[in-house]
Design a protein around this motif. Structure first.
Motif, mmCIF file in Angstrom:
data_model
loop_
_atom_site.group_PDB
_atom_site.id
_atom_site.type_symbol
_atom_site.label_atom_id
_atom_site.label_comp_id
_atom_site.label_asym_id
_atom_site.label_seq_id
_atom_site.Cartn_x
_atom_site.Cartn_y
_atom_site.Cartn_z
ATOM 1 N N UNK A 53 -30.710 31.549 1.010
ATOM 2 C CA UNK A 53 -32.111 31.671 0.996
ATOM 3 C C UNK A 53 -33.128 30.559 1.467
ATOM 4 N N UNK A 54 -32.333 29.452 2.093
ATOM 5 C CA UNK A 54 -32.959 28.360 2.838
ATOM 6 C C UNK A 54 -33.080 28.531 4.277
ATOM 7 N N UNK A 55 -32.319 29.469 4.800
ATOM 8 C CA UNK A 55 -32.154 29.708 6.164
ATOM 9 C C UNK A 55 -33.548 29.850 6.915
ATOM 10 N N UNK A 56 -33.997 29.163 8.029
ATOM 11 C CA UNK A 56 -35.391 29.413 8.593
ATOM 12 C C UNK A 56 -34.918 29.462 10.216
ATOM 13 N N UNK A 57 -35.704 30.456 10.689
ATOM 14 C CA UNK A 57 -35.707 30.678 12.396
ATOM 15 C C UNK A 57 -37.186 30.535 12.795
ATOM 16 N N UNK A 58 -37.036 30.079 13.987
ATOM 17 C CA UNK A 58 -38.508 30.141 14.582
ATOM 18 C C UNK A 58 -38.985 31.647 14.849
ATOM 19 N N UNK A 59 -37.753 32.494 15.067
ATOM 20 C CA UNK A 59 -38.158 33.738 15.523
ATOM 21 C C UNK A 59 -37.023 34.753 15.117
ATOM 22 N N UNK A 60 -37.704 35.922 14.453
ATOM 23 C CA UNK A 60 -36.681 36.906 13.925
ATOM 24 C C UNK A 60 -36.776 38.202 15.089
ATOM 25 N N UNK A 61 -35.878 38.609 15.526
ATOM 26 C CA UNK A 61 -35.969 39.914 16.381
ATOM 27 C C UNK A 61 -35.152 41.159 15.571
ATOM 28 N N UNK A 62 -35.842 42.135 15.780
ATOM 29 C CA UNK A 62 -35.446 43.559 15.142
ATOM 30 C C UNK A 62 -35.496 44.596 15.916
ATOM 31 N N UNK A 63 -34.710 44.683 17.045
ATOM 32 C CA UNK A 63 -34.801 45.800 18.120
ATOM 33 C C UNK A 63 -34.356 47.233 17.535
ATOM 34 N N UNK A 76 -21.555 32.925 20.180
ATOM 35 C CA UNK A 76 -22.659 33.141 19.336
ATOM 36 C C UNK A 76 -21.890 33.334 17.888
ATOM 37 N N UNK A 77 -22.962 33.143 16.898
ATOM 38 C CA UNK A 77 -22.320 33.343 15.548
ATOM 39 C C UNK A 77 -22.893 34.680 15.252
ATOM 40 N N UNK A 78 -21.859 35.711 14.822
ATOM 41 C CA UNK A 78 -22.210 36.709 14.554
ATOM 42 C C UNK A 78 -21.734 37.508 12.828
ATOM 43 N N UNK A 79 -22.634 37.781 12.154
ATOM 44 C CA UNK A 79 -22.071 37.926 10.775
ATOM 45 C C UNK A 79 -22.213 39.327 10.330
ATOM 46 N N UNK A 80 -21.249 39.951 9.545
ATOM 47 C CA UNK A 80 -21.450 41.143 8.746
ATOM 48 C C UNK A 80 -22.397 41.115 7.640
ATOM 49 N N UNK A 81 -23.502 41.659 7.830
ATOM 50 C CA UNK A 81 -24.369 41.785 6.511
ATOM 51 C C UNK A 81 -25.540 42.392 7.033
ATOM 52 N N UNK A 82 -26.380 42.961 5.915
ATOM 53 C CA UNK A 82 -27.841 43.531 5.918
ATOM 54 C C UNK A 82 -28.758 41.924 6.077
ATOM 55 N N UNK A 83 -29.926 42.337 6.148
ATOM 56 C CA UNK A 83 -31.059 41.161 6.334
ATOM 57 C C UNK A 83 -31.025 40.537 5.026
ATOM 58 N N UNK A 84 -31.476 41.715 4.183
ATOM 59 C CA UNK A 84 -31.368 41.493 2.696
ATOM 60 C C UNK A 84 -30.405 40.495 2.017
ATOM 61 N N UNK A 85 -29.142 41.123 2.302
ATOM 62 C CA UNK A 85 -27.717 40.258 1.816
ATOM 63 C C UNK A 85 -27.608 38.996 2.401
ATOM 64 N N UNK A 86 -28.012 38.786 3.560
ATOM 65 C CA UNK A 86 -27.939 37.571 4.315
ATOM 66 C C UNK A 86 -28.820 36.637 3.760
ATOM 67 N N UNK A 87 -30.037 36.997 3.323
ATOM 68 C CA UNK A 87 -31.172 35.973 2.778
ATOM 69 C C UNK A 87 -30.563 35.545 1.102
ATOM 70 N N UNK A 88 -30.207 36.605 0.829
ATOM 71 C CA UNK A 88 -29.616 36.303 -0.836
ATOM 72 C C UNK A 88 -28.409 35.286 -0.661
ATOM 73 N N UNK A 89 -27.815 35.133 0.289
ATOM 74 C CA UNK A 89 -26.796 34.239 0.340
ATOM 75 C C UNK A 89 -27.012 32.804 0.758
#
Length: 245
Positions: free
Chosen positions: A115-125, A100-113
């Protein structure tokens, strides 16, 4: 609760990340060895049950921690990514799951890097109440899952303070947004560390969802694993939302 609870108007995000770096190995052992009954019997089943009823082919696990849930999500989707700002958490996640791909980032930073990434589902447990900037993380979820869906669990703002015995403390008010520093503990054990979350009334979460185009389709109050005699109120909330295109 005999150990002190402290309330703040604000707290530095890097300090909170350091807290999770310290907590991560303990959390990973708890989940891996089935010691966290709330996670095992309430939170994970609620999320996986909703995922199993979805048609999601791509999933992003925001605030994935050490990736134990992410690894199970990977078995249910063609593409799964886990992101978390705690470097220690991500190191542990990669150690037990190299598929699995794991990245060190906040959601906000990841989106800034990306911005075109799209997923069918976002989970926030159990993540939204840990975020200092609620609008920031909800906006990132909306961007990542635009046209798709969001699954989120949070500590129940009305009853979590009662369960952990700080609802009547000086400096706490249900209607005020307050940074809360508590001893890191489960229902059965304390570890000599602290963890920080942000208390917000329920309407604050729903207002943020509305501002960012998240339409709530399910809102479920979830009891903890303990008996009703021990604690009769729900301790968690599960929220399912669709995201406007």
């Amino acid at each position: 609760m005999t150990e002190p609870v402290r309330f703040y108007d604000r707290k530095d995000e890097t300090a909170i990340i350091r807290e999770w770096d310290s907590i991560a190995p303990i959390r990973d052992r708890q989940v891996a060895s089935h010691q966290d009954a709330s996670y095992e019997r309430v939170l994970e089943p609620w999320i996986l049950g909703r995922v199993d009823r979805s048609t999601a082919h791509s999933i992003v696990d925001v605030g994935c921690g050490t990736g134990r849930l992410t690894s199970k999500l990977r078995l249910r989707a063609d593409e799964t990514v886990g992101i978390d700002p705690s470097a220690v958490s991500i190191r542990l996640a990669r150690a037990h799951d190299d598929a699995t791909r794991f990245d060190i980032a906040t959601a906000e930073d990841w989106v800034r890097c990306d911005s075109e990434a799209r997923f069918d589902l976002a989970v926030a447990n159990m993540v939204l109440m840990d975020a200092l900037d609620l609008d920031g993380i909800v906006g990132a979820l909306a961007t990542l899952a635009r046209g798709g869906g969001v699954l989120a669990t949070i500590a129940h703002p009305a009853f979590w303070p009662i369960y952990w015995d700080y609802a009547g403390s000086d400096g706490f008010s249900y209607l005020d947004e307050t940074v809360v520093e508590t001893p890191f503990r489960t229902s059965s054990k304390s570890y000599g560390l602290v963890a920080t979350h942000v208390h917000r009334p329920i309407e604050t979460y729903l207002s943020s969802f509305n501002r960012h185009g998240l339409v709530v389709t399910a809102f479920e109050e979830l009891r903890g694993p303990e008996s009703i005699e021990k604690f009769p109120y729900p301790r968690f909330i599960g929220i399912e939302a669709s995201v406007l295109p």
